[in-house]
Design a protein around this motif. Structure first.
Motif, short mmCIF file in Angstrom:
data_model
loop_
_atom_site.label_atom_id
_atom_site.label_comp_id
_atom_site.label_asym_id
_atom_site.label_seq_id
_atom_site.Cartn_x
_atom_site.Cartn_y
_atom_site.Cartn_z
N LYS A 1 0.86 -1.18 0.00
CA LYS A 1 0.00 0.00 0.00
C LYS A 1 0.90 1.23 0.00
N VAL B 1 -7.63 2.60 -3.55
CA VAL B 1 -6.38 2.90 -2.84
C VAL B 1 -5.21 2.49 -3.74
N ASN B 2 -4.18 3.34 -3.81
CA ASN B 2 -3.01 3.04 -4.64
C ASN B 2 -2.11 1.99 -4.00
N HIS B 3 -1.82 0.96 -4.75
CA HIS B 3 -0.93 -0.10 -4.32
C HIS B 3 0.15 -0.31 -5.37
N ASP C 1 -4.76 0.32 -8.69
CA ASP C 1 -5.82 0.99 -7.93
C ASP C 1 -6.76 -0.11 -7.44
N GLU D 1 0.98 7.85 0.89
CA GLU D 1 0.53 9.03 0.15
C GLU D 1 1.54 10.16 0.25
N HIS E 1 -9.64 -1.04 -4.83
CA HIS E 1 -10.67 -0.48 -3.94
C HIS E 1 -10.43 1.00 -3.66
#
Length: 245
Positions: free
Chosen positions: A64, A130-132, A126, A67, A128
């Protein structure tokens, strides 16, 4: 990773077709028209909401992404283009391991670990909203045991180097301005990984040790700055060129 192309038209030049494509009109007279140039933009692969889990295969790790800050420490809002892309995050899932000869080796990172990875590694996803990043464990530089890069625990054949400060003066004693100071490629080894695996699943010995002063390839590795402002670089030991003494 999905790739998009954004067209950018060049300006129209009067009296010259340099950089432009001539187009023929009905009467045979040429007209210069702009030539489209393309800028490639990398975008995250979006995983649909119908998929509830993502299980990495082999030696891959799902991270994950941390940010990027939207403001400076002084509270100034940063536009998206000036935000530094982070090169770290939290491990959320790992594969079953990697093969080395007849051996099946377990991965060195586990869910919950804070890691730093090579800046051009992996596939952005991407998931759900959220950037992974889905990355091979070999491209993970190390595990962060605190929030400060100086406490990084390198993996495999990676090493952590504290960069030597740039010289303030030339050999002749001339004071250098900030812009004239050349970024040094010399530093002190702070920590080393346990070594990469050979074909039989055994660790290869590392040719450098903490405390060594090394000369390293100028454009190799990833640059970081610690909480006290010191500069560090992480790189593979193969990018260390020589030990200085």
């Amino acid at each position: 990773m999905a790739t998009y192309q954004m067209g950018m038209a060049s300006g129209l030049s009067l009296g010259s077709c340099e950089g432009l494509r001539p187009a023929l009109l009905a009467r045979g007279r040429p007209l210069c028209v702009p030539v489209k140039r393309f800028l490639t933009v990398r975008a995250a692969t979006a995983v649909g909401p119908k998929f509830s889990t993502l299980k990495p295969l082999g030696d891959r790790v799902l991270v994950k992404i941390k940010e990027a800050p939207e403001k400076t420490e002084g509270g100034i809002l940063l536009p998206s283009l000036s935000q530094n892309k982070p090169h770290g995050g939290e491990v959320v899932a790992v594969g079953d391991g990697k093969a080395a000869g007849k051996e099946k080796l377990q991965l060195s990172v586990q869910p919950g670990a804070k890691v730093v990875y090579s800046k051009y590694a992996g596939t952005e996803i991407d998931f759900h909203g959220v950037n992974h990043l889905l990355v091979k464990e070999d491209d993970i530089t190390g595990i962060l045991e605190t929030d400060d890069i100086k406490d990084l625990k390198p993996l495999y054949d990676q090493i952590l180097i504290k960069v030597q400060e740039a010289e303030e003066k030339t050999v002749g004693g001339v004071l250098l301005t900030q812009s004239a100071k050349e970024k040094p490629s010399i530093g002190t080894v702070v920590a080393v990984g346990p070594g990469a695996y050979d074909e039989e699943g055994k660790r290869k010995p590392m040719p450098v040790a903490p405390g060594n002063t090394v000369l390293y390839s100028k454009f190799a590795g990833n640059d970081f700055k610690s909480a006290d402002g010191s500069e560090y670089v992480t790189l593979r030991v193969s990018d260390a060129l020589a030990v200085l003494s």
